[in-house]
Structure formats: C-alpha cells, structure tokens
Design a protein around this motif. Structure first.
Motif, PDB file in Angstrom:
ATOM      1  N   PRO A 155     104.095 -25.888  57.772  1.00  0.00           N
ATOM      2  CA  PRO A 155     104.297 -25.261  56.474  1.00  0.00           C
ATOM      3  C   PRO A 155     104.542 -26.260  55.347  1.00  0.00           C
ATOM      4  O   PRO A 155     104.506 -25.913  54.191  1.00  0.00           O
ATOM      5  N   VAL A 207     102.479 -11.165  50.846  1.00  0.00           N
ATOM      6  CA  VAL A 207     101.343 -10.959  51.744  1.00  0.00           C
ATOM      7  C   VAL A 207     101.777 -11.193  53.187  1.00  0.00           C
ATOM      8  O   VAL A 207     101.470 -10.394  54.078  1.00  0.00           O
ATOM      9  N   CYS A 208     102.507 -12.274  53.421  1.00  0.00           N
ATOM     10  CA  CYS A 208     102.892 -12.666  54.787  1.00  0.00           C
ATOM     11  C   CYS A 208     104.163 -11.984  55.271  1.00  0.00           C
ATOM     12  O   CYS A 208     104.495 -12.060  56.443  1.00  0.00           O
ATOM     13  N   ARG A 209     104.905 -11.383  54.411  1.00  0.00           N
ATOM     14  CA  ARG A 209     106.127 -10.624  54.677  1.00  0.00           C
ATOM     15  C   ARG A 209     107.323 -11.481  55.079  1.00  0.00           C
ATOM     16  O   ARG A 209     108.275 -11.523  54.372  1.00  0.00           O
ATOM     17  N   ASN A 210     107.317 -12.163  56.212  1.00  0.00           N
ATOM     18  CA  ASN A 210     108.512 -12.879  56.639  1.00  0.00           C
ATOM     19  C   ASN A 210     108.390 -14.384  56.486  1.00  0.00           C
ATOM     20  O   ASN A 210     109.052 -15.129  57.187  1.00  0.00           O
ATOM     21  N   GLU A 211     107.556 -14.825  55.589  1.00  0.00           N
ATOM     22  CA  GLU A 211     107.446 -16.238  55.256  1.00  0.00           C
ATOM     23  C   GLU A 211     107.865 -16.425  53.814  1.00  0.00           C
ATOM     24  O   GLU A 211     107.652 -15.553  52.984  1.00  0.00           O
ATOM     25  N   GLU A 244     106.322 -21.732  52.458  1.00  0.00           N
ATOM     26  CA  GLU A 244     105.643 -21.911  53.743  1.00  0.00           C
ATOM     27  C   GLU A 244     104.268 -21.267  53.788  1.00  0.00           C
ATOM     28  O   GLU A 244     103.477 -21.581  54.669  1.00  0.00           O
ATOM     29  N   SER A 245     103.991 -20.342  52.906  1.00  0.00           N
ATOM     30  CA  SER A 245     102.787 -19.527  52.988  1.00  0.00           C
ATOM     31  C   SER A 245     101.590 -20.177  52.310  1.00  0.00           C
ATOM     32  O   SER A 245     101.711 -20.814  51.268  1.00  0.00           O
ATOM     33  N   ASN A 246     100.418 -19.964  52.909  1.00  0.00           N
ATOM     34  CA  ASN A 246      99.172 -20.453  52.327  1.00  0.00           C
ATOM     35  C   ASN A 246      98.426 -19.354  51.584  1.00  0.00           C
ATOM     36  O   ASN A 246      97.308 -19.568  51.143  1.00  0.00           O
ATOM     37  N   ALA A 247      99.004 -18.170  51.457  1.00  0.00           N
ATOM     38  CA  ALA A 247      98.344 -17.058  50.777  1.00  0.00           C
ATOM     39  C   ALA A 247      98.181 -17.374  49.290  1.00  0.00           C
ATOM     40  O   ALA A 247      98.987 -18.082  48.687  1.00  0.00           O
ATOM     41  N   ARG A 260     110.199 -14.424  49.145  1.00  0.00           N
ATOM     42  CA  ARG A 260     109.313 -13.902  50.188  1.00  0.00           C
ATOM     43  C   ARG A 260     107.867 -13.875  49.700  1.00  0.00           C
ATOM     44  O   ARG A 260     107.585 -13.471  48.580  1.00  0.00           O
ATOM     45  N   CYS A 261     106.964 -14.262  50.584  1.00  0.00           N
ATOM     46  CA  CYS A 261     105.538 -14.072  50.311  1.00  0.00           C
ATOM     47  C   CYS A 261     105.242 -12.594  50.520  1.00  0.00           C
ATOM     48  O   CYS A 261     105.513 -12.044  51.592  1.00  0.00           O
TER      49      CYS A 261
END
Length: 149
Positions: free
Chosen positions: A14, A44-48, A52-55, A41-42
C-alpha cells in the motif's frame, strides 16, 4: 526467484498507492497529509484508507486533502471539509457522539444480553423440576418395581 517475489510483494504494497505526482513538495505538509489520509475511508474499497487504496476516488480524495492543506486548512478543517462532502462514513474511526452512540454501544449491549440469556438458561437447567403433586401409593409401588428390575 527471490527478487521476483520481493518485487511482487513491494508492488502490492500500500505504500505505492500514493503516486509521486500527488505528493507535496513540503515534507512536513506531506507527512500531515499522509497521517490524515490514514484515517479516511476509501468509499470504493470500504475497509481501506485512502492512503492504501489504488481506487480513482481514493486518489481524488488524496488530491483534495492535499489541496485543502496547501490552502492553509488545519488538519481538523481539512477532515471536516471532506466529511461535509461525503458524510461521516468516510471516517475510518467515526466520532462517538450523537446517533453514533447507538452503534458504539450495540456491541457491548449485545454481549451483556447474550451473557444474561446464557446465565438464565444455565441457571434454569440447574434447578430440579419438582412434580406438581406427590406420587400416589400405587405410583410409588410401580416406580419401586421398575427400579428394582
């Protein structure tokens, strides 16, 4: 083979979610942005976290956060701006106040209810069941014969 495995692990890390073109030139401001983005919180990813998210939405939120910090907002003001736009769901650790008290208290309340139910059930099982009326002499005689056999 070890190098390939190491490259795959690092590529999935991440730490590479934040792209170089997003980073701020000021290291102190970038450190603040990274610290704040770990708590958002992302969607799209919910628990990231957005850190950490690449969205693409996480990227947009990271850029928005950095813009707010560059504009002179404090950490709390930047977070409040994002919460005002996306709601409290964007916080990985929501505040324990208002209607959220029900959510914070639901777990311990359910644990207490389950414990009380288990205690009452086990206590009820431990009590011997007394007959509604005493046995008649004929029933006592029949019971005695059954137990003797």
């Amino acid at each position: 083979m070890k190098r390939l495995l190491l490259a795959l692990v690092l590529a999935a890390s991440p730490a590479f979610a934040v792209q170089p073109d997003e980073m701020l030139a000021d290291p102190a401001l970038e450190a603040r942005a990274r610290e704040i983005s770990k708590g958002l919180r992302c969607l799209v990813c919910r628990n990231e976290s957005i850190d950490e998210s690449n969205a693409s939405l996480a990227r947009d939120l990271r850029i928005l956060l950095r813009e707010r910090l560059s504009a002179g907002d404090s950490d709390a003001e930047a977070v409040q701006f994002i919460v005002a736009r996306y709601g409290e769901y964007v916080l990985l650790n929501p505040v324990a106040g208002g209607a959220n008290w029900l959510l914070w208290a639901a777990g311990p309340m359910m644990l207490l209810v389950a414990g009380g139910t288990a205690w009452a059930y086990l206590r009820g099982r431990a009590r011997p069941v007394a007959p509604d009326r005493p046995l008649s002499p004929a029933e006592e005689e029949r019971l005695r014969r059954i137990l003797e056999d």
